[in-house]
Design a protein around this motif. Structure first.
Motif, short mmCIF file in Angstrom:
data_model
loop_
_atom_site.label_atom_id
_atom_site.label_comp_id
_atom_site.label_asym_id
_atom_site.label_seq_id
_atom_site.Cartn_x
_atom_site.Cartn_y
_atom_site.Cartn_z
N ASN A 15 1.20 -1.27 -0.16
CA ASN A 15 -0.47 -0.05 0.08
C ASN A 15 0.73 1.35 0.21
OD1 ASN A 15 -2.44 -0.74 -0.20
ND2 ASN A 15 -2.82 -1.54 2.22
N ALA A 16 2.17 0.76 0.88
CA ALA A 16 3.02 2.52 0.22
C ALA A 16 3.40 2.42 -0.48
CB ALA A 16 3.55 2.02 2.14
N LYS A 17 3.83 1.37 -1.12
CA LYS A 17 4.47 1.60 -2.34
C LYS A 17 4.21 1.19 -3.40
CE LYS A 17 8.98 2.12 -0.23
NZ LYS A 17 9.51 2.98 -0.61
N ARG A 18 2.86 1.02 -3.54
CA ARG A 18 1.69 0.67 -4.81
C ARG A 18 1.91 2.14 -5.88
NH1 ARG A 18 -4.65 0.28 -3.53
NH2 ARG A 18 -4.49 0.63 -5.95
N LYS A 19 1.51 2.95 -5.40
CA LYS A 19 1.97 4.38 -6.54
C LYS A 19 2.75 5.03 -6.93
CE LYS A 19 -2.10 6.18 -3.54
NZ LYS A 19 -3.21 7.01 -3.79
N ASP A 20 3.80 3.90 -6.58
CA ASP A 20 5.44 4.41 -7.22
C ASP A 20 5.54 3.38 -8.19
OD1 ASP A 20 5.83 6.84 -5.10
OD2 ASP A 20 6.47 5.06 -3.86
N LEU A 21 4.82 2.45 -8.23
CA LEU A 21 5.19 1.14 -9.51
C LEU A 21 3.65 1.69 -10.47
CD1 LEU A 21 4.56 -1.62 -6.77
CD2 LEU A 21 6.60 -1.05 -7.95
N TRP A 22 5.23 1.77 -11.39
CA TRP A 22 3.95 1.19 -12.83
C TRP A 22 3.24 0.26 -12.89
CZ3 TRP A 22 3.40 -1.85 -17.47
CH2 TRP A 22 3.42 -1.28 -18.76
N SER A 23 3.21 -0.42 -12.40
CA SER A 23 1.93 -1.74 -11.92
C SER A 23 2.43 -2.16 -10.71
CB SER A 23 1.64 -3.01 -12.81
OG SER A 23 0.72 -3.62 -12.89
N PRO A 24 0.75 -2.27 -9.72
CA PRO A 24 0.66 -3.13 -8.79
C PRO A 24 0.03 -4.51 -9.05
CG PRO A 24 -1.25 -1.53 -8.93
CD PRO A 24 -0.30 -1.59 -10.60
N ASN A 25 0.12 -4.61 -9.84
CA ASN A 25 -0.19 -5.98 -9.88
C ASN A 25 0.97 -7.09 -10.37
OD1 ASN A 25 -3.28 -5.47 -10.20
ND2 ASN A 25 -2.21 -5.03 -12.25
N ILE A 26 1.13 -7.94 -9.57
CA ILE A 26 2.32 -8.92 -9.13
C ILE A 26 2.30 -9.99 -9.46
CG2 ILE A 26 4.29 -9.72 -7.58
CD1 ILE A 26 4.16 -7.28 -5.99
N LEU A 27 3.02 -10.31 -10.98
CA LEU A 27 3.38 -12.03 -11.10
C LEU A 27 4.84 -12.56 -11.01
CD1 LEU A 27 1.89 -14.55 -12.80
CD2 LEU A 27 3.26 -13.35 -14.75
N LEU A 28 4.63 -13.79 -10.04
CA LEU A 28 5.84 -14.12 -9.42
C LEU A 28 6.00 -15.18 -10.32
CD1 LEU A 28 5.67 -15.02 -6.19
CD2 LEU A 28 4.05 -13.92 -6.96
N PHE A 29 7.13 -16.13 -11.27
CA PHE A 29 7.15 -17.38 -11.68
C PHE A 29 8.69 -17.65 -11.24
CE2 PHE A 29 9.25 -14.56 -14.48
CZ PHE A 29 10.12 -15.85 -14.92
N SER A 30 8.34 -18.50 -11.51
CA SER A 30 10.22 -19.74 -11.61
C SER A 30 10.46 -20.82 -12.46
CB SER A 30 10.08 -20.30 -10.09
OG SER A 30 9.53 -21.47 -9.70
N GLY A 31 11.70 -21.21 -12.88
CA GLY A 31 11.69 -21.92 -14.70
C GLY A 31 12.58 -21.31 -15.14
N LYS A 32 13.00 -22.16 -16.22
CA LYS A 32 13.58 -21.72 -17.26
C LYS A 32 13.05 -21.63 -18.20
CE LYS A 32 17.83 -23.46 -15.05
NZ LYS A 32 18.86 -24.50 -15.60
N PRO A 33 12.66 -20.53 -19.01
CA PRO A 33 11.48 -20.75 -19.90
C PRO A 33 11.70 -21.32 -21.46
CG PRO A 33 12.21 -18.71 -19.87
CD PRO A 33 12.96 -19.53 -18.91
N ALA A 34 12.67 -22.04 -21.33
CA ALA A 34 13.34 -22.61 -22.62
C ALA A 34 13.01 -23.94 -22.60
CB ALA A 34 14.40 -22.43 -24.03
N ALA A 35 13.09 -25.26 -21.11
CA ALA A 35 13.54 -25.56 -21.08
C ALA A 35 12.62 -26.64 -19.72
CB ALA A 35 15.27 -26.00 -20.04
N GLU A 36 11.47 -26.20 -19.41
CA GLU A 36 10.96 -26.65 -18.22
C GLU A 36 9.21 -26.14 -17.87
OE1 GLU A 36 11.86 -25.81 -14.30
OE2 GLU A 36 13.79 -25.43 -15.13
#
Length: 299
Positions: free
Chosen positions: A183-204
């Motif tokens: 809430n304190a930082k959301r207005k400073d972000l270009w987008s407050p919607n956060i997608l987090l992921f792991s993995g190597k795109p070309a392999a898994e």
């Protein structure tokens, strides 16, 4: 009172009760903007769609998309799910166009037993600002160690997303959005919607979670718009045999919603043309669960 018919579907669902829930109001004529927003809040799903007659008679329908808090110009799981519902209700298989606030969206639909496969296609530049979110900031927002963050960037294929790549699946599951810090930082972000992921795109297969409290969705089980932004931006970032420096194609499979008990599988791809991502496609299976009607007071 007026009665409006709706269908409940699970989108990007490999199992009957997996995927991301969607309510589709199949004939929204007579509903005001305020009524649509109130209905979306009442349904309390990630998104609710409202089907209207197409402005261009060559197209299948005009579709408006609402989260519990706001209308969206475009979203992936509502596009896929609405196309599946229209197919089930008589439109049939094949390729057709849905009119959304972002513009015309082309969708391919195919029946697969008791499920319906749909894939949308958008051919527009991936939008990204010049700035990137600091790893330390994202670690604070996600209650992680900075060492867990491999990279972070912003991208949009219609809905702006903050994409955070983590070092492993365990870190993705361990992440907890710190709402006070967010809430304190959301207005400073270009987008407050956060997608987090792991993995190597070309392999898994990639493993992902999505936090979108600014849209009234604490955690989203499957996010097609984020998948489009992810595959498009990854296609530009990844240097591998799958994506050449000039032309090529990146195809990924994303597992999302597992941590919250709504396992979802999203297939996404992007082409590279002269070093730029284009022709993003995102799709998966939809299960139709049921239907009903909602009584709405006349305006």
């Amino acid at each position: 009172m007026q009665s409006f018919h709706f269908v409940i579907a699970n989108v990007f669902a490999e199992t009957h009760f997996g995927g991301n829930q969607l309510a589709v109001f199949t004939d929204a004529r007579g509903l005001s903007d305020q009524a649509m927003q109130s209905i979306a809040k009442q349904m309390n799903l990630s998104e609710t769609t409202f089907v209207l007659p197409a402005r261009d008679k060559r197209n299948a329908a005009n579709v408006r998309i609402f989260t519990p808090q706001a209308e969206l110009p475009f979203a992936g799981h509502p596009t896929v799910g609405t196309a599946a519902v229209l197919c089930q209700r008589g439109l049939g298989e094949g390729r057709f166009v849905l009119e959304e606030a972002i513009g015309d969206v082309e969708v391919d639909v195919e029946l697969r037993g008791d499920r319906i496969a749909a894939r949308f296609r958008i051919d527009r530049p991936i939008e990204s600002p010049d700035t990137t979110p600091a790893n330390a900031l994202m670690a604070d927002l996600l209650t992680l160690d900075e060492a867990d963050i491999d990279a972070a960037w912003f991208a949009s294929a219609g809905v702006p997303i903050c994409i955070v790549q983590l070092g492993g699946r365990e870190a993705v599951d361990r992440a907890v959005l710190d709402r006070n810090a967010w809430n304190a930082k959301r207005k400073d972000l270009w987008s407050p919607n956060i997608l987090l992921f792991s993995g190597k795109p070309a392999a898994e297969r990639l493993y992902a979670r999505m936090f979108a409290p600014a849209l009234g969705v604490d955690e989203d089980p499957a996010t097609g718009a984020a998948a489009a932004a992810l595959v498009g931006s990854l296609a530009k970032r990844v240097a591998s045999g799958h994506v050449a420096s000039g032309d090529g194609k990146l195809a990924i499979t994303i597992d999302q919603g597992v941590k919250m008990g709504r396992p979802s599988v999203i297939e996404a791809s992007a082409e590279m043309r002269a070093g730029q991502p284009s022709n993003m496609e995102v799709g998966g299976l939809t299960v139709i669960l049921g239907e009903g009607s909602l009584a709405v007071p006349s305006d």
